[in-house]
Write a protein that holds these residues in place. Structure first.
Motif, mmCIF file in Angstrom:
data_model
loop_
_atom_site.group_PDB
_atom_site.id
_atom_site.type_symbol
_atom_site.label_atom_id
_atom_site.label_comp_id
_atom_site.label_asym_id
_atom_site.label_seq_id
_atom_site.Cartn_x
_atom_site.Cartn_y
_atom_site.Cartn_z
ATOM 1 N N ASP A 122 0.790 -1.235 0.000
ATOM 2 C CA ASP A 122 0.000 0.000 0.000
ATOM 3 C C ASP A 122 0.821 1.282 0.000
ATOM 4 O OD1 ASP A 122 -2.334 -1.323 -0.216
ATOM 5 O OD2 ASP A 122 -3.157 -0.763 1.734
ATOM 6 N N LEU A 123 2.149 1.179 -0.156
ATOM 7 C CA LEU A 123 2.981 2.365 -0.321
ATOM 8 C C LEU A 123 3.762 2.228 -1.627
ATOM 9 C CD1 LEU A 123 4.474 2.897 3.275
ATOM 10 C CD2 LEU A 123 2.742 4.306 2.146
ATOM 11 N N LEU A 124 3.841 3.295 -2.377
ATOM 12 C CA LEU A 124 4.584 3.267 -3.641
ATOM 13 C C LEU A 124 6.050 2.960 -3.366
ATOM 14 C CD1 LEU A 124 4.682 3.810 -6.714
ATOM 15 C CD2 LEU A 124 5.193 6.201 -6.153
ATOM 16 N N MET A 241 -2.428 15.688 -4.188
ATOM 17 C CA MET A 241 -1.026 15.649 -4.601
ATOM 18 C C MET A 241 -0.928 14.872 -5.904
ATOM 19 S SD MET A 241 2.231 14.282 -2.391
ATOM 20 C CE MET A 241 3.908 14.364 -3.020
ATOM 21 N N GLN A 242 -0.089 15.350 -6.780
ATOM 22 C CA GLN A 242 0.263 14.621 -7.990
ATOM 23 C C GLN A 242 1.783 14.614 -8.104
ATOM 24 O OE1 GLN A 242 -1.681 16.308 -11.416
ATOM 25 N NE2 GLN A 242 -3.713 15.614 -10.797
ATOM 26 N N SER A 243 2.300 13.551 -8.702
ATOM 27 C CA SER A 243 3.755 13.443 -8.806
ATOM 28 C C SER A 243 4.145 12.635 -10.035
ATOM 29 C CB SER A 243 4.322 12.776 -7.548
ATOM 30 O OG SER A 243 3.920 11.410 -7.492
ATOM 31 N N GLU A 272 -2.614 6.734 -5.303
ATOM 32 C CA GLU A 272 -1.720 5.724 -5.857
ATOM 33 C C GLU A 272 -0.388 5.669 -5.120
ATOM 34 O OE1 GLU A 272 -2.935 5.509 -10.563
ATOM 35 O OE2 GLU A 272 -1.911 7.311 -9.825
ATOM 36 N N MET A 273 -0.067 6.720 -4.403
ATOM 37 C CA MET A 273 1.197 6.759 -3.667
ATOM 38 C C MET A 273 1.065 6.182 -2.259
ATOM 39 S SD MET A 273 2.553 10.516 -4.833
ATOM 40 C CE MET A 273 4.179 10.339 -4.100
ATOM 41 N N ALA A 274 -0.128 6.305 -1.683
ATOM 42 C CA ALA A 274 -0.339 5.819 -0.313
ATOM 43 C C ALA A 274 -1.756 5.282 -0.203
ATOM 44 C CB ALA A 274 -0.111 6.938 0.705
#
Length: 331
Positions: A122-124, A241-243, A272-274
């Motif tokens: 569940d973490l990128l 947030m976007q990255s 999608e990151m967390a």
């Protein structure tokens, strides 16, 4: 349904929230003993040693997915290292035992000990590369900001939703030569800039409490590991947030592929990151906008920690006085 079944369905045990705070506290105290001494490596190593020692006492079967580097680069808390007693849930861990090593060495504001935990997967699992980021705090309509939009459009959107003119909006940016054009573009809009020398996890978190920090938006290129940690915090508090990874060398591409990242140009959302059940803790090493640094009294040590959980939306600030000082000594 058994207790174990209920626990499995509810995600992480909430008792781990307090345990994570304890891990961050120990790392912060160890680093704080060396703040202002000008030795970045020594302060970082002290924080790493303390954090690893405390993690190995937790009832978890943990894997470090964001850490001090790959195994051949970091002897402890490397990416892929297994931590915990192994008698507990399988979890992924993202950590930075001393976020802002230069800040700590110079005794400047906003150095932190930071850690996040989530169920396995569940973490990128981001490579140790750069990452382009944009973030705002809670209270805005979904989709307000876009990493690919001109910065002027993003600032105008934030100003409109706040009901203020654009010159009352402040963007936080790392003070780096690579951001010269970005800084020019921001100033051309009339918006203000808060330049920071280091510590972009704190920079992103500061968007969540604009009244206290004066920061409305975070933007720019920083570390990918720090981006995941910041996303974990933002997932708990709320925000957007976007990255996108900034990968320019063949070895970075290969590393990303080894970590399971197929599309290195993918634009990631916060979700999608967390994942939906993330625990996050940060303890102040030096004084900052949101957290006080460690205080060393004659017969006690004081710490200031923020602990968050995304599944409940709970944010707790813990001001602790530690009177059994021997617990902070190395075993």
């Amino acid at each position: 349904m058994s207790k174990s079944d209920v626990s499995a369905k509810s995600g992480l045990d909430r008792i781990l929230t307090l345990e994570l705070a304890r891990v961050a506290e120990r790392a912060a105290v160890s680093a704080a003993r060396l703040r202002g001494h000008g030795d970045e490596m020594a302060a970082d190593q002290a924080a790493v040693d303390a954090m690893r020692r405390e993690l190995n006492r937790l009832p978890i079967d943990g894997t470090v997915v964001i850490g001090e580097g790959e195994r051949d680069e970091a002897p402890m808390l490397y990416i892929g290292e297994n931590v915990g007693t192994k008698n507990g849930p399988k979890v992924d861990i993202a950590l930075d035992p001393l976020e802002g090593t230069t800040i700590c060495a110079k005794n400047l504001p906003n150095s932190l000990a930071v850690i996040a935990m989530a169920p396995e997967g569940d973490l990128l699992n981001a490579p140790d590369s750069y990452m382009d980021k944009i973030a705002i705090g809670p209270g805005y309509p979904a989709g307000l900001i876009d990493l690919d939009a001109p910065i002027a459009d993003n600032l105008a959107a934030v100003a409109k939703e706040k009901g203020v003119s654009i010159n009352e909006v402040t963007a936080c940016v790392l003070d780096r030569p690579r951001h010269a054009r970005l800084i020019e573009d921001i100033r051309a809009t009339g918006a203000a800039i808060r330049l920071i020398g280091d510590g972009d996890v704190a920079g992103v978190i500061h968007t969540t409490d604009t009244e206290e920090t004066g920061i409305d938006l975070y933007v720019g290129i920083g570390g990918a590991p720090e981006g995941v940690l910041a996303a974990a915090a933002l997932r708990c508090i709320g925000g957007q947030m976007q990255s996108r990874l900034v990968i320019t060398r063949d070895e970075q591409v290969e590393r990303a592929h080894r970590m399971g990242i197929e599309d290195i140009k993918k634009k990631y959302t916060l979700e999608e990151m967390a994942g939906p059940d993330v625990l996050f803790a940060a303890t102040g090493v030096t004084d900052g906008n949101m957290l006080q640094g460690v205080r060393f009294g004659r017969n006690h040590i004081s710490t200031h920690t923020v602990v968050m959980r995304s599944s409940t939306g709970t944010v707790r600030y813990i001001k602790a006085q530690h009177h059994q000082l021997e617990k902070f000594h190395l075993d």
